[in-house]
Design a protein around this motif. Structure first.
Motif, mmCIF file in Angstrom:
data_model
loop_
_atom_site.group_PDB
_atom_site.id
_atom_site.type_symbol
_atom_site.label_atom_id
_atom_site.label_comp_id
_atom_site.label_asym_id
_atom_site.label_seq_id
_atom_site.Cartn_x
_atom_site.Cartn_y
_atom_site.Cartn_z
ATOM 1 N N CYS A 104 -8.366 -4.203 4.027
ATOM 2 C CA CYS A 104 -8.742 -2.828 3.687
ATOM 3 C C CYS A 104 -8.920 -2.624 2.185
ATOM 4 N N ILE A 105 -8.444 -3.558 1.352
ATOM 5 C CA ILE A 105 -8.722 -3.485 -0.074
ATOM 6 C C ILE A 105 -10.230 -3.599 -0.320
ATOM 7 N N ARG A 106 -10.907 -4.365 0.529
ATOM 8 C CA ARG A 106 -12.354 -4.566 0.385
ATOM 9 C C ARG A 106 -13.167 -3.435 1.013
ATOM 10 N N VAL A 107 -12.496 -2.534 1.691
ATOM 11 C CA VAL A 107 -13.186 -1.427 2.357
ATOM 12 C C VAL A 107 -13.262 -0.244 1.402
ATOM 13 N N THR A 108 -14.465 0.087 0.983
ATOM 14 C CA THR A 108 -14.651 1.192 0.033
ATOM 15 C C THR A 108 -15.300 2.416 0.672
ATOM 16 N N HIS A 109 -15.759 2.282 1.902
ATOM 17 C CA HIS A 109 -16.342 3.408 2.640
ATOM 18 C C HIS A 109 -16.439 3.001 4.109
ATOM 19 N N GLY A 110 -16.779 3.962 4.953
ATOM 20 C CA GLY A 110 -16.791 3.709 6.389
ATOM 21 C C GLY A 110 -17.757 2.621 6.813
ATOM 22 N N GLN A 111 -18.939 2.584 6.226
ATOM 23 C CA GLN A 111 -19.917 1.570 6.602
ATOM 24 C C GLN A 111 -19.394 0.163 6.307
ATOM 25 N N ARG A 112 -18.656 0.033 5.207
ATOM 26 C CA ARG A 112 -18.078 -1.262 4.850
ATOM 27 C C ARG A 112 -17.014 -1.668 5.862
ATOM 28 N N PHE A 113 -16.235 -0.716 6.358
ATOM 29 C CA PHE A 113 -15.226 -1.017 7.373
ATOM 30 C C PHE A 113 -15.905 -1.585 8.621
ATOM 31 N N VAL A 114 -16.959 -0.914 9.069
ATOM 32 C CA VAL A 114 -17.689 -1.387 10.254
ATOM 33 C C VAL A 114 -18.237 -2.790 10.016
ATOM 34 N N GLN A 115 -18.783 -3.023 8.842
ATOM 35 C CA GLN A 115 -19.354 -4.333 8.525
ATOM 36 C C GLN A 115 -18.298 -5.435 8.560
ATOM 37 N N LEU A 116 -17.139 -5.197 7.938
ATOM 38 C CA LEU A 116 -16.096 -6.228 7.872
ATOM 39 C C LEU A 116 -15.477 -6.490 9.244
ATOM 40 N N LEU A 117 -15.261 -5.435 10.037
ATOM 41 C CA LEU A 117 -14.728 -5.640 11.392
ATOM 42 C C LEU A 117 -15.742 -6.398 12.235
ATOM 43 N N CYS A 118 -17.008 -6.066 12.072
ATOM 44 C CA CYS A 118 -18.067 -6.767 12.803
ATOM 45 C C CYS A 118 -18.071 -8.248 12.435
ATOM 46 N N ILE A 155 -5.411 -7.429 12.685
ATOM 47 C CA ILE A 155 -4.581 -7.261 11.493
ATOM 48 C C ILE A 155 -5.354 -6.445 10.463
ATOM 49 N N LEU A 156 -4.808 -5.300 10.090
ATOM 50 C CA LEU A 156 -5.408 -4.460 9.059
ATOM 51 C C LEU A 156 -4.570 -4.618 7.790
ATOM 52 N N GLN A 157 -5.041 -5.496 6.911
ATOM 53 C CA GLN A 157 -4.303 -5.795 5.685
ATOM 54 C C GLN A 157 -4.441 -4.629 4.697
ATOM 55 N N SER A 158 -3.339 -4.342 3.991
ATOM 56 C CA SER A 158 -3.339 -3.240 3.008
ATOM 57 C C SER A 158 -3.880 -1.961 3.632
ATOM 58 N N PHE A 159 -3.405 -1.671 4.829
ATOM 59 C CA PHE A 159 -3.932 -0.560 5.616
ATOM 60 C C PHE A 159 -3.984 0.769 4.858
ATOM 61 N N PRO A 160 -2.952 1.168 4.090
ATOM 62 C CA PRO A 160 -2.993 2.484 3.441
ATOM 63 C C PRO A 160 -4.160 2.669 2.478
ATOM 64 N N HIS A 161 -4.833 1.568 2.082
ATOM 65 C CA HIS A 161 -5.920 1.685 1.112
ATOM 66 C C HIS A 161 -7.079 2.507 1.657
ATOM 67 N N ILE A 162 -7.227 2.621 2.981
ATOM 68 C CA ILE A 162 -8.357 3.389 3.513
ATOM 69 C C ILE A 162 -8.269 4.853 3.100
ATOM 70 N N ARG A 163 -7.084 5.314 2.724
ATOM 71 C CA ARG A 163 -6.949 6.713 2.315
ATOM 72 C C ARG A 163 -7.648 7.002 0.998
ATOM 73 N N SER A 164 -8.003 5.942 0.249
ATOM 74 C CA SER A 164 -8.685 6.150 -1.023
ATOM 75 C C SER A 164 -10.097 6.695 -0.825
ATOM 76 N N TRP A 165 -10.686 6.461 0.366
ATOM 77 C CA TRP A 165 -12.018 7.015 0.646
ATOM 78 C C TRP A 165 -12.031 7.901 1.888
ATOM 79 N N ASP A 166 -11.067 7.721 2.770
ATOM 80 C CA ASP A 166 -10.969 8.548 3.989
ATOM 81 C C ASP A 166 -10.173 9.817 3.651
ATOM 82 N N ARG A 167 -10.758 10.666 2.817
ATOM 83 C CA ARG A 167 -10.015 11.773 2.232
ATOM 84 C C ARG A 167 -9.519 12.791 3.250
ATOM 85 N N ASN A 168 -10.286 13.030 4.304
ATOM 86 C CA ASN A 168 -9.820 14.008 5.308
ATOM 87 C C ASN A 168 -9.039 13.356 6.450
ATOM 88 N N GLY A 169 -8.847 12.036 6.372
ATOM 89 C CA GLY A 169 -8.014 11.328 7.350
ATOM 90 C C GLY A 169 -8.635 11.114 8.708
#
Length: 366
Positions: free
Chosen positions: A59-73, A149-163
């Motif tokens: 999740c350190i590498r996840v900077t926005h939602g599209q990136r999350f989808v890409q990395l999980l894919c 495994i979601l590494q550094s999971f809390p980092h998604i809050r840096s861009w997922d502002r409304n949760g």
């Protein structure tokens, strides 16, 4: 002391057994600790122990939602590559994801699972919801456990502002029965979300190892290499003082010691001191960059705690001695350092979580 345990599980056998039990029953867990405490090693070993397929998203590498989808894919694509896996994925695309994902032909019989460019936020959200269900589909169809495994999971809050993304993820954790979710976080996450246990997440916390455990571990590792601490010296004590129960720092220092060995294969004081200094020199740029990324209030507090450890940084005497800001500013700095995994919480006396960083700061400011 059980010297028969694998060296990468040394001192963590109880936690390993608990994690294995959780994954064996398709449970979900939060594993909390500082960087280098062995969180991912334990989870990966436990997943292999129960025969699960492992998916990982950093999740350190996840900077926005599209990136999350890409990395999980990408993780799903790399893990599920057999013809049977591809058949399930192809069927899933035809049934639920025809407008969202594609199996791209790379030639020579190779294919790659790839998200289509989202046309809108609504399209991206549909891709996220649909993709998050694919590991469950694969687990059910193939009869295999899956661990995400979601590494550094809390980092998604840096861009997922409304949760919204985190809320949906936590809902899926409860709903999916054949995918075990593992959230890898710092110790601070257990106090940020104390309701985790009621949300069906088991919590495993990793604290510094006791000196006797680290001593047994390092002597066994060196013995395999034909090396030993000189019993007439204080080399072992110097080693333990440098790493302070942190297995990641201990591993780095052992690797360095293997390069400064003497002809008689005895490790003495001078060699431990040399290894520490060389390691600090190598890490200097990393530590400098880390401090540059921190707010000034956190840097000041980190330096104070390295130079003058205390379990009461909020005390009037400590604040006055180090000219620290009072009230909310100090508490904000403490909380920020805890969430970054740089200091422990009150139960551990606010000590720096990375011993080599503390040593580097002391030398830098001396």
């Amino acid at each position: 002391m059980d010297l028969s345990a694998p060296l990468d599980l040394f001192g963590r056998q109880a936690q390993f057994q608990r994690i294995t039990q959780v994954l064996a029953r398709d449970g979900d867990l939060l594993i909390a600790g500082v960087s280098g405490s062995g969180r991912r090693t334990l989870v990966r070993r436990a997943a292999q122990e129960v025969g699960a397929r492992i998916l990982e998203v950093d999740c350190i590498r996840v900077t926005h939602g599209q990136r999350f989808v890409q990395l999980l894919c990408e993780s799903i694509d790399q893990t599920f590559q057999s013809p049977a896996d591809r058949a399930v994925i192809q069927q899933w695309i035809k049934g639920d994801a025809a407008e969202l994902f594609v199996l791209q032909d790379l030639g020579s019989g190779r294919q790659r699972l790839k998200p289509l460019q989202p046309a809108s936020q609504k399209h991206l959200w549909r891709a996220f919801e649909t993709l998050l269900n694919l590991p469950q589909v694969l687990a059910q169809s193939l009869g295999r456990r899956v661990v995400l495994i979601l590494q550094s999971f809390p980092h998604i809050r840096s861009w997922d502002r409304n949760g919204a993304w985190e809320t949906f993820l936590r809902r899926e954790i409860k709903r999916q029965t054949q995918v075990s979710y593992v959230l890898v976080a710092t110790i601070a996450e257990t106090s940020t979300h104390p309701e985790e246990t009621s949300n069906s997440l088991e919590i495993v916390q990793l604290f510094p190892l006791a000196d006797d455990i680290v001593a047994a571990w390092v002597q066994e590792v060196l013995r395999v290499q034909g090396l030993t601490f000189d019993p007439r010296s204080q080399a072992l004590e110097l080693f333990l003082d440098a790493v302070q129960g942190h297995l990641g720092d201990a591993s780095a220092l052992v690797r360095r010691l293997q390069t400064v060995r003497s002809p008689d294969k005895l490790i003495r004081n001078c060699q431990v001191q040399q290894a520490v200094q060389e390691l600090l020199a190598d890490l200097s740029m990393v530590f400098e960059s880390l401090l540059m990324l921190l707010p000034a209030s956190q840097v000041q507090l980190l330096e104070c705690l390295a130079l003058d450890p205390t379990d009461k940084p909020q005390s009037r005497e400590y604040i006055h001695k180090h000219c620290l800001a009072r009230g909310g500013s100090l508490q904000g700095a403490l909380t920020g350092l805890q969430h970054k995994g740089l200091i422990y919480e009150p139960e551990q006396g606010y000590r720096l979580a990375l011993p080599l960083l503390a040593l580097w700061i002391r030398q830098r400011l001396s």
